[in-house]
Design a protein around this motif. Structure first.
Motif, short mmCIF file in Angstrom:
data_model
loop_
_atom_site.label_atom_id
_atom_site.label_comp_id
_atom_site.label_asym_id
_atom_site.label_seq_id
_atom_site.Cartn_x
_atom_site.Cartn_y
_atom_site.Cartn_z
N GLY A 1 42.34 -22.92 13.83
CA GLY A 1 42.25 -21.66 13.10
C GLY A 1 42.04 -20.50 14.05
O GLY A 1 41.77 -20.69 15.24
N ALA A 2 42.15 -19.29 13.53
CA ALA A 2 42.00 -18.11 14.35
C ALA A 2 40.55 -17.94 14.75
O ALA A 2 39.63 -18.17 13.96
CB ALA A 2 42.49 -16.89 13.58
N GLY A 3 40.36 -17.51 15.98
CA GLY A 3 39.02 -17.23 16.48
C GLY A 3 38.66 -15.79 16.26
O GLY A 3 39.31 -15.05 15.52
N VAL A 4 37.61 -15.35 16.93
CA VAL A 4 37.19 -13.96 16.88
C VAL A 4 38.19 -13.13 17.70
O VAL A 4 38.52 -13.51 18.83
CB VAL A 4 35.78 -13.79 17.46
N SER A 5 38.66 -12.05 17.13
CA SER A 5 39.57 -11.19 17.87
C SER A 5 38.95 -9.81 18.04
O SER A 5 38.18 -9.35 17.18
CB SER A 5 40.93 -11.09 17.18
N GLN A 6 39.30 -9.17 19.16
CA GLN A 6 38.78 -7.85 19.46
C GLN A 6 39.92 -6.95 19.93
O GLN A 6 40.78 -7.39 20.70
CB GLN A 6 37.70 -7.92 20.55
N THR A 7 39.90 -5.73 19.46
CA THR A 7 40.90 -4.77 19.88
C THR A 7 40.26 -3.42 20.17
O THR A 7 39.26 -3.05 19.53
CB THR A 7 41.98 -4.57 18.79
N PRO A 8 40.78 -2.70 21.17
CA PRO A 8 41.79 -3.15 22.11
C PRO A 8 41.20 -4.11 23.14
O PRO A 8 39.99 -4.26 23.22
CB PRO A 8 42.22 -1.84 22.78
N SER A 9 42.04 -4.73 23.93
CA SER A 9 41.51 -5.59 24.99
C SER A 9 41.01 -4.76 26.15
O SER A 9 40.07 -5.15 26.84
CB SER A 9 42.59 -6.56 25.46
N ASN A 10 41.64 -3.61 26.36
CA ASN A 10 41.21 -2.68 27.39
C ASN A 10 41.24 -1.26 26.84
O ASN A 10 42.14 -0.91 26.07
CB ASN A 10 42.15 -2.72 28.61
N LYS A 11 40.24 -0.48 27.23
CA LYS A 11 40.18 0.92 26.81
C LYS A 11 39.70 1.75 27.98
O LYS A 11 38.63 1.50 28.53
CB LYS A 11 39.23 1.08 25.62
N VAL A 12 40.52 2.73 28.35
CA VAL A 12 40.13 3.67 29.40
C VAL A 12 39.96 5.03 28.75
O VAL A 12 40.84 5.49 28.02
CB VAL A 12 41.19 3.74 30.52
N THR A 13 38.84 5.67 29.00
CA THR A 13 38.58 6.96 28.40
C THR A 13 37.91 7.87 29.42
O THR A 13 37.52 7.43 30.50
CB THR A 13 37.70 6.81 27.14
N GLU A 14 37.80 9.12 29.06
CA GLU A 14 37.15 10.08 29.95
C GLU A 14 35.72 10.33 29.49
O GLU A 14 35.41 10.26 28.29
CB GLU A 14 37.93 11.38 29.97
N LYS A 15 34.90 10.67 30.41
CA LYS A 15 33.50 10.99 30.13
C LYS A 15 33.43 12.04 29.04
O LYS A 15 34.16 13.04 29.06
CB LYS A 15 32.83 11.49 31.41
N GLY A 16 32.56 11.78 28.06
CA GLY A 16 32.37 12.72 26.97
C GLY A 16 33.20 12.43 25.73
O GLY A 16 32.95 13.00 24.66
N LYS A 17 34.17 11.53 25.84
CA LYS A 17 35.03 11.21 24.70
C LYS A 17 34.34 10.21 23.78
O LYS A 17 33.37 9.54 24.13
CB LYS A 17 36.36 10.63 25.18
N TYR A 18 34.95 10.09 22.58
CA TYR A 18 34.47 9.14 21.56
C TYR A 18 35.39 7.93 21.54
O TYR A 18 36.61 8.07 21.65
CB TYR A 18 34.49 9.87 20.21
N VAL A 19 34.81 6.72 21.42
CA VAL A 19 35.63 5.51 21.35
C VAL A 19 35.16 4.61 20.20
O VAL A 19 33.98 4.64 19.81
CB VAL A 19 35.60 4.71 22.67
N GLU A 20 36.11 3.85 19.70
CA GLU A 20 35.82 2.85 18.69
C GLU A 20 36.37 1.51 19.16
O GLU A 20 37.52 1.42 19.60
CB GLU A 20 36.47 3.21 17.34
#
Lengths: 113, 116
Positions: A1-20
């Protein structure tokens, strides 16, 4: 069966930005956990959900970090005003019920420039 | 408060020789103890767990660990290393299943290198 999945696998952002960061647990698992793993260290607990509610958020480092699980399944970890020190791999885990084995996803690698 | 100390950050063995990864724990309760393995770019995988039943615990891939309360240790062993065992290993403690805090507390990890 399917395991735990997470997205995105990689996230690059700039200081001060918001991420989910998103976590899809194993279907039917009621407990969901977020951990953060900094380079060269073991994972550190952030927050734990039982169903829709955050049962323990004692690991969140400060109020820039917030997580939700509105329908008791998918969870989103939200980081406001990102800082370079937030760079890490964010891991999600789920378990069938509180206290049983935790199954981990592959993680999201967050890089804050 | 609970914690684990992994005594070696890096262990190198030859293929076919025994593996010993050392772990000491500290806990206010009779803890649950786990070993997880993390292969590069893979998720954490449970190797074995101790939850107050038999003190010698057998896990996957030929690994086993012995809970020694008098020594507060939970060392991981394998009689014969395989190249595929090369990975990062984490010793983990939690409150007894069904009680206390649900979060896992991880050690800092031991990187196992297996030489051909």
């Amino acid at each position: 069966g399917a395991g735990v999945s997470q997205t995105p696998s990689n996230k690059v952002t700039e200081k001060g930005k918001y991420v989910e960061l998103r976590c899809d647990p194993i279907s039917g698992h009621t407990a969901l956990y977020w951990y953060r793993q900094s380079l060269g260290q073991g994972p550190e607990f952030l927050i734990y959900f039982q169903g829709t509610g955050a049962a323990d958020d004692s690991g969140l480092p400060n109020d820039r970090f917030f997580a939700v699980r509105p329908e008791g399944s998918v969870s989103t970890l939200k980081i406001q005003r990102t800082e370079r020190g937030d760079s890490a791999v964010y891991l999600c885990a789920s378990s069938p019920m509180t206290g049983t084995e935790q199954f981990f996803g592959p993680g999201t690698r967050l890089t804050v420039l | 408060a609970q914690s684990v100390t992994q005594l070696d950050s890096h262990v190198s063995v030859s293929e076919g020789t025994p593996v010993l990864l050392r772990c000491n724990y500290s806990s206010s309760y009779s803890p649950s103890l786990f070993w997880y393995v993390q292969h590069p770019n893979k998720g954490l995988q449970l190797l074995l767990k101790y939850t107050s039943a038999a003190t010698l615990v057998k896990g996957i891939n030929g690994f086993e660990a012995e809970f020694k309360k008098s020594e507060t240790s939970f060392h991981l062993t394998k009689p014969s290393a395989h190249m595929s065992d090369a990975a990062e290993y984490f010793c983990v403690v939690s409150d007894p299943l069904g009680t206390g805090r649900r979060a896992l507390t991880f050690g800092s990890g031991t990187r196992l290198q297996v030489q051909p």
